[in-house]
Design an enzyme around this catalytic site. Structure first.
Site, PDB file in Angstrom:
ATOM      1  N   ASN A  13       0.889  -1.160   0.000  1.00  0.00           N
ATOM      2  CA  ASN A  13       0.000   0.000   0.000  1.00  0.00           C
ATOM      3  C   ASN A  13       0.932   1.216   0.000  1.00  0.00           C
ATOM      4  O   ASN A  13       1.617   1.473   0.989  1.00  0.00           O
ATOM      5  CB  ASN A  13      -0.871  -0.049   1.245  1.00  0.00           C
ATOM      6  CG  ASN A  13      -1.981   0.986   1.304  1.00  0.00           C
ATOM      7  OD1 ASN A  13      -2.625   1.105   2.322  1.00  0.00           O
ATOM      8  ND2 ASN A  13      -2.241   1.717   0.236  1.00  0.00           N
ATOM      9  N   GLN A  46      -2.089   6.912  -1.640  1.00  0.00           N
ATOM     10  CA  GLN A  46      -2.416   8.107  -0.862  1.00  0.00           C
ATOM     11  C   GLN A  46      -1.193   9.001  -0.704  1.00  0.00           C
ATOM     12  O   GLN A  46      -0.054   8.520  -0.714  1.00  0.00           O
ATOM     13  CB  GLN A  46      -2.919   7.733   0.540  1.00  0.00           C
ATOM     14  CG  GLN A  46      -4.382   7.355   0.612  1.00  0.00           C
ATOM     15  CD  GLN A  46      -4.572   5.888   0.900  1.00  0.00           C
ATOM     16  OE1 GLN A  46      -3.625   5.150   1.111  1.00  0.00           O
ATOM     17  NE2 GLN A  46      -5.817   5.435   0.891  1.00  0.00           N
ATOM     18  N   CYS A  75      -5.849   6.255   7.959  1.00  0.00           N
ATOM     19  CA  CYS A  75      -5.191   5.249   7.120  1.00  0.00           C
ATOM     20  C   CYS A  75      -4.189   4.520   7.994  1.00  0.00           C
ATOM     21  O   CYS A  75      -3.192   5.093   8.427  1.00  0.00           O
ATOM     22  CB  CYS A  75      -4.495   5.896   5.927  1.00  0.00           C
ATOM     23  SG  CYS A  75      -3.552   4.718   4.926  1.00  0.00           S
ATOM     24  N   ASN A  77      -2.140   1.714   7.381  1.00  0.00           N
ATOM     25  CA  ASN A  77      -0.825   1.479   6.791  1.00  0.00           C
ATOM     26  C   ASN A  77      -0.044   2.777   6.700  1.00  0.00           C
ATOM     27  O   ASN A  77       1.170   2.821   6.912  1.00  0.00           O
ATOM     28  CB  ASN A  77      -0.972   0.856   5.398  1.00  0.00           C
ATOM     29  CG  ASN A  77      -1.374  -0.603   5.443  1.00  0.00           C
ATOM     30  OD1 ASN A  77      -0.963  -1.332   6.332  1.00  0.00           O
ATOM     31  ND2 ASN A  77      -2.192  -1.025   4.505  1.00  0.00           N
ATOM     32  N   ASN A 159     -12.698   5.801   9.713  1.00  0.00           N
ATOM     33  CA  ASN A 159     -13.267   5.859   8.372  1.00  0.00           C
ATOM     34  C   ASN A 159     -14.205   4.659   8.210  1.00  0.00           C
ATOM     35  O   ASN A 159     -14.054   3.647   8.883  1.00  0.00           O
ATOM     36  CB  ASN A 159     -12.173   5.880   7.297  1.00  0.00           C
ATOM     37  CG  ASN A 159     -11.193   4.740   7.427  1.00  0.00           C
ATOM     38  OD1 ASN A 159     -11.247   3.933   8.349  1.00  0.00           O
ATOM     39  ND2 ASN A 159     -10.266   4.642   6.490  1.00  0.00           N
ATOM     40  N   HIS A 161     -16.255   1.299   7.014  1.00  0.00           N
ATOM     41  CA  HIS A 161     -15.950   0.025   6.359  1.00  0.00           C
ATOM     42  C   HIS A 161     -17.167  -0.876   6.340  1.00  0.00           C
ATOM     43  O   HIS A 161     -17.902  -0.978   7.327  1.00  0.00           O
ATOM     44  CB  HIS A 161     -14.823  -0.709   7.106  1.00  0.00           C
ATOM     45  CG  HIS A 161     -13.495  -0.055   6.976  1.00  0.00           C
ATOM     46  ND1 HIS A 161     -12.587  -0.391   5.998  1.00  0.00           N
ATOM     47  CD2 HIS A 161     -12.920   0.938   7.697  1.00  0.00           C
ATOM     48  CE1 HIS A 161     -11.507   0.364   6.126  1.00  0.00           C
ATOM     49  NE2 HIS A 161     -11.689   1.187   7.143  1.00  0.00           N
ATOM     50  N   ASN A 192     -15.305   2.014   2.509  1.00  0.00           N
ATOM     51  CA  ASN A 192     -14.294   1.034   2.113  1.00  0.00           C
ATOM     52  C   ASN A 192     -14.940  -0.353   2.231  1.00  0.00           C
ATOM     53  O   ASN A 192     -15.694  -0.606   3.177  1.00  0.00           O
ATOM     54  CB  ASN A 192     -13.078   1.112   3.035  1.00  0.00           C
ATOM     55  CG  ASN A 192     -12.467   2.502   3.046  1.00  0.00           C
ATOM     56  OD1 ASN A 192     -11.800   2.915   2.119  1.00  0.00           O
ATOM     57  ND2 ASN A 192     -12.710   3.245   4.120  1.00  0.00           N
ATOM     58  N   GLU A 210     -10.741   0.232  -1.601  1.00  0.00           N
ATOM     59  CA  GLU A 210     -10.689   1.451  -0.793  1.00  0.00           C
ATOM     60  C   GLU A 210     -11.452   2.599  -1.444  1.00  0.00           C
ATOM     61  O   GLU A 210     -11.345   2.835  -2.652  1.00  0.00           O
ATOM     62  CB  GLU A 210      -9.235   1.870  -0.548  1.00  0.00           C
ATOM     63  CG  GLU A 210      -8.491   0.935   0.389  1.00  0.00           C
ATOM     64  CD  GLU A 210      -7.258   1.582   0.977  1.00  0.00           C
ATOM     65  OE1 GLU A 210      -7.364   2.726   1.478  1.00  0.00           O
ATOM     66  OE2 GLU A 210      -6.194   0.951   0.947  1.00  0.00           O
ATOM     67  N   ARG A 211     -12.187   3.300  -0.625  1.00  0.00           N
ATOM     68  CA  ARG A 211     -12.963   4.464  -1.043  1.00  0.00           C
ATOM     69  C   ARG A 211     -12.050   5.496  -1.710  1.00  0.00           C
ATOM     70  O   ARG A 211     -11.057   5.926  -1.147  1.00  0.00           O
ATOM     71  CB  ARG A 211     -13.627   5.053   0.210  1.00  0.00           C
ATOM     72  CG  ARG A 211     -14.426   6.294   0.041  1.00  0.00           C
ATOM     73  CD  ARG A 211     -14.970   6.780   1.388  1.00  0.00           C
ATOM     74  NE  ARG A 211     -13.924   6.998   2.376  1.00  0.00           N
ATOM     75  CZ  ARG A 211     -14.096   7.680   3.502  1.00  0.00           C
ATOM     76  NH1 ARG A 211     -15.278   8.181   3.798  1.00  0.00           N
ATOM     77  NH2 ARG A 211     -13.104   7.836   4.351  1.00  0.00           N
ATOM     78  N   CYS A 219      -4.669  -2.651   3.375  1.00  0.00           N
ATOM     79  CA  CYS A 219      -5.437  -1.570   4.009  1.00  0.00           C
ATOM     80  C   CYS A 219      -5.456  -1.837   5.506  1.00  0.00           C
ATOM     81  O   CYS A 219      -6.084  -2.797   5.964  1.00  0.00           O
ATOM     82  CB  CYS A 219      -6.858  -1.521   3.444  1.00  0.00           C
ATOM     83  SG  CYS A 219      -7.911  -0.277   4.233  1.00  0.00           S
ATOM     84  N   GLY A 220      -4.777  -0.990   6.261  1.00  0.00           N
ATOM     85  CA  GLY A 220      -4.658  -1.203   7.701  1.00  0.00           C
ATOM     86  C   GLY A 220      -5.976  -1.037   8.437  1.00  0.00           C
ATOM     87  O   GLY A 220      -6.352  -1.874   9.264  1.00  0.00           O
ATOM     88  N   THR A 221      -6.714   0.049   8.146  1.00  0.00           N
ATOM     89  CA  THR A 221      -8.004   0.217   8.802  1.00  0.00           C
ATOM     90  C   THR A 221      -8.976  -0.867   8.360  1.00  0.00           C
ATOM     91  O   THR A 221      -9.835  -1.310   9.135  1.00  0.00           O
ATOM     92  CB  THR A 221      -8.601   1.606   8.530  1.00  0.00           C
ATOM     93  OG1 THR A 221      -8.696   1.819   7.119  1.00  0.00           O
ATOM     94  CG2 THR A 221      -7.763   2.699   9.167  1.00  0.00           C
ATOM     95  N   GLY A 222      -8.838  -1.314   7.096  1.00  0.00           N
ATOM     96  CA  GLY A 222      -9.686  -2.396   6.609  1.00  0.00           C
ATOM     97  C   GLY A 222      -9.429  -3.694   7.350  1.00  0.00           C
ATOM     98  O   GLY A 222     -10.361  -4.443   7.660  1.00  0.00           O
TER      99      GLY A 222
END
Length: 276
Positions: A13, A46, A75, A77, A159, A161, A192, A210-211, A219-222
């Protein structure tokens, strides 16, 4: 304007890191899109901007721009890369760093040569705060898409998901279904979309649309949202190793009321300058 930057990635990423403390930076959505373009710019998922904090208790402010020029809240990552970047550029000598984001304060902990642990805070499950349109909070929700009904988890890690369980993540329709769900009207801020395959109580595979970006290698938050959704369904234990196309993250979550912790690598690729 000539802009100094560092190209970094967390499990593939990839990010353009920009120091907004020691150089003057003025970004517009058009300039972000130019930088992110893989044909005429540097190329990235990003752009991450380091700024002085507004909160006196934080060490830095962390701003995140998607490849389409939109600014987003969080984010994971990128947070790991942020920690390595501010250390490598000698903006701080701390190993424990507090970072102000649009979604709140993140706690970043540098561990060893390339591993960074991030306290991502408590997941948000209340639909209105995700935001997601639903009458009541639930572990899963039915979501109608083109005449089909999918059972999803809805989680915010700063964010939004949506998490779908699949039998084989390699065969999941990430690009097509992910793009439709991203803009589903029940997610007013878009979303996302994670496609999660559970392999064991401590192991899973994940792909994320990802959005504002499309599918990314990680995707870390994912990964954090996937862990939360799977644990709420009783499918996994409190530590889960999630393998994404770019590599593996370790996610720890004891359960509701507790923060999610994500651990994984952050790698610098090269430094450069771009004329804008």
């Amino acid at each position: 304007m000539r802009l100094k930057f560092t190209k970094m990635h967390g499990l593939g990423n990839d990010f353009v890191m920009v120091d907004g403390i020691t150089q003057r930076v003025k970004l517009s959505p058009e300039k972000v899109r130019q930088i992110a373009d893989r044909h005429i710019g540097i190329g990235c998922d990003q752009l991450l901007l380091v700024e002085a904090p507004r909160d006196p208790e934080a060490d830095f402010r962390y701003r995140i721009y998607n490849a389409d020029g939109s600014e987003v809240e969080n984010c994971g990552n990128g947070a790991r890369c942020f920690a390595r970047f501010v250390r490598d550029r000698r903006l701080t000598s701390k190993e424990h760093i507090l970072v102000e984001t649009a979604a709140g304060t993140l706690k970043l902990n540098i561990q060893g040569a390339d591993q960074v642990s991030v306290d991502m805070g408590e997941p948000v499950l209340e639909p209105a705060k995700i935001p997601f349109e639903a009458d009541i909070q639930a572990e899963t929700y039915p979501l109608e898409v083109d005449g089909e009904t999918y059972n999803i988890g809805a989680v915010s890690m700063g964010n939004p998901h949506a998490v779908l369980l699949v039998e084989d993540v390699l065969k999941a329709p990430v690009e097509t279904l992910g793009a439709i769900i991203e803009r589903h009207p029940r997610f007013p801020a878009k979303v996302n979309v994670g496609f999660l395959q559970i392999e064991a109580r401590d192991r899973a595979r994940l792909r994320v649309f990802e959005r504002g970006v499309g599918e990314t290698r990680a995707c870390g938050t994912g990964a954090c949202a996937a862990m939360v959704s799977a644990r709420l369904r009783g499918l996994v234990d409190e530590e889960l190793h999630i393998t994404l196309p770019g590599g593996t993250l370790t996610i720890h979550w004891p359960g509701p009321g507790e923060p999610v912790t994500m651990t994984g690598p952050a790698t610098a690729v090269y430094h450069g300058q771009i004329a804008l």
